[in-house]
Scaffold this motif. Sequence first.
Motif, PDB file in Angstrom:
ATOM      1  N   THR A 112      26.869  34.249  82.260  1.00 38.53           N
ATOM      2  CA  THR A 112      27.603  33.014  82.494  1.00 38.53           C
ATOM      3  C   THR A 112      26.867  32.228  83.582  1.00 38.53           C
ATOM      4  O   THR A 112      26.355  32.824  84.537  1.00 38.53           O
ATOM      5  N   MET A 113      26.828  30.926  83.423  1.00 33.73           N
ATOM      6  CA  MET A 113      26.272  30.022  84.428  1.00 33.73           C
ATOM      7  C   MET A 113      24.812  30.321  84.754  1.00 33.73           C
ATOM      8  O   MET A 113      24.384  30.184  85.899  1.00 33.73           O
ATOM      9  N   GLY A 114      24.032  30.710  83.784  1.00 34.40           N
ATOM     10  CA  GLY A 114      22.622  30.981  84.008  1.00 34.40           C
ATOM     11  C   GLY A 114      21.756  30.204  83.041  1.00 34.40           C
ATOM     12  O   GLY A 114      22.217  29.327  82.320  1.00 34.40           O
ATOM     13  N   THR A 115      20.470  30.546  83.023  1.00 32.93           N
ATOM     14  CA  THR A 115      19.502  29.913  82.135  1.00 32.93           C
ATOM     15  C   THR A 115      18.669  30.988  81.454  1.00 32.93           C
ATOM     16  O   THR A 115      18.240  31.943  82.108  1.00 32.93           O
ATOM     17  N   VAL A 116      18.468  30.825  80.155  1.00 35.84           N
ATOM     18  CA  VAL A 116      17.596  31.715  79.393  1.00 35.84           C
ATOM     19  C   VAL A 116      16.532  30.853  78.740  1.00 35.84           C
ATOM     20  O   VAL A 116      16.838  29.875  78.057  1.00 35.84           O
ATOM     21  N   THR A 140      22.476  27.485  79.807  1.00 33.75           N
ATOM     22  CA  THR A 140      21.412  26.720  79.181  1.00 33.75           C
ATOM     23  C   THR A 140      20.493  27.727  78.513  1.00 33.75           C
ATOM     24  O   THR A 140      19.974  28.635  79.176  1.00 33.75           O
ATOM     25  N   VAL A 141      20.319  27.590  77.199  1.00 39.39           N
ATOM     26  CA  VAL A 141      19.461  28.502  76.451  1.00 39.39           C
ATOM     27  C   VAL A 141      18.371  27.676  75.781  1.00 39.39           C
ATOM     28  O   VAL A 141      18.656  26.733  75.046  1.00 39.39           O
ATOM     29  N   SER A 162      30.253  23.606  73.034  1.00 35.08           N
ATOM     30  CA  SER A 162      28.881  24.114  72.995  1.00 35.08           C
ATOM     31  C   SER A 162      28.174  23.540  71.774  1.00 35.08           C
ATOM     32  O   SER A 162      28.825  23.136  70.813  1.00 35.08           O
ATOM     33  N   GLY A 163      26.853  23.536  71.809  1.00 32.17           N
ATOM     34  CA  GLY A 163      26.138  22.981  70.678  1.00 32.17           C
ATOM     35  C   GLY A 163      24.701  23.468  70.595  1.00 32.17           C
ATOM     36  O   GLY A 163      24.144  24.021  71.547  1.00 32.17           O
ATOM     37  N   VAL A 164      24.113  23.231  69.415  1.00 35.19           N
ATOM     38  CA  VAL A 164      22.735  23.614  69.132  1.00 35.19           C
ATOM     39  C   VAL A 164      21.935  22.358  68.817  1.00 35.19           C
ATOM     40  O   VAL A 164      22.342  21.564  67.968  1.00 35.19           O
ATOM     41  N   LYS A 165      20.811  22.172  69.495  1.00 31.50           N
ATOM     42  CA  LYS A 165      19.882  21.080  69.204  1.00 31.50           C
ATOM     43  C   LYS A 165      18.612  21.700  68.650  1.00 31.50           C
ATOM     44  O   LYS A 165      17.840  22.309  69.392  1.00 31.50           O
ATOM     45  N   ASP A 166      18.411  21.571  67.340  1.00 32.94           N
ATOM     46  CA  ASP A 166      17.222  22.132  66.713  1.00 32.94           C
ATOM     47  C   ASP A 166      16.179  21.038  66.577  1.00 32.94           C
ATOM     48  O   ASP A 166      16.218  20.231  65.652  1.00 32.94           O
ATOM     49  N   GLY A 190      24.496  24.966  76.033  1.00 26.94           N
ATOM     50  CA  GLY A 190      23.564  24.191  75.218  1.00 26.94           C
ATOM     51  C   GLY A 190      22.401  25.054  74.787  1.00 26.94           C
ATOM     52  O   GLY A 190      21.727  25.659  75.625  1.00 26.94           O
ATOM     53  N   LEU A 191      22.178  25.136  73.472  1.00 29.33           N
ATOM     54  CA  LEU A 191      21.041  25.871  72.927  1.00 29.33           C
ATOM     55  C   LEU A 191      20.059  24.853  72.356  1.00 29.33           C
ATOM     56  O   LEU A 191      20.408  24.073  71.466  1.00 29.33           O
TER      57      LEU A 191
END
Length: 196
Positions: A112-116, A140-141, A162-166, A190-191
């Motif tokens: 939670t609350m991190g970045t990958v 943030t992924v 949440s959402g995916v931006k491809d 956000g992915l």
Amino acid sequence: MVGQPDDAIRVGNPERERAITHLNDAFATGYIDIAEFEERSGRVYESKTRGDLRSVLENLPVAASLFPDTPAAVATGVPVAPTRPVVFDANWETVRRKGTWDAPSNILVTGTMGTVDLDFTNAVIATVTVTLQLQVSAMTVKLRVGPDQEIRCTGLTTSGMSGVKDKAGAPKRPGGAVIDVIGSISAMTGLTIKRS
């Protein structure tokens, strides 16, 4: 094919869609012809259990990745031990992999609350499919792939804005690894997917 202990578990549309995706790959790479693709596809939609779906993909290289949570069967039909996921915990932290790194075949990202930030462009990938399971919230992924790699998010659920931006689109050439993103993202995660 050697039976698996979970062969009687019922399947739904997500599992059938994954099987169809694997058949598409097998057809595109020349493992089956159009007639066999059509015959096997019909059997996918009639399948009610994991055992039914496994029989549809029998003798194909992608068969072992149909159900990543169970032991894989190699082409000889001999069961192999399941691979435990390598866990990347990004709880209030940043997890980053780039350059040349050994990408495990089974990855679990939590936090939670991190970045990958995972860049698969130059990663050493020893399998046809990498299963990337996300169980994250308010994160943030970022995923980056090379020209022949593909990311699929058909097994991923989103909730809580949440959402995916491809931004990657389709691979520029065939033959690369498939990163199969599954699990769930929530709480404004956000992915973003990009291609090198």
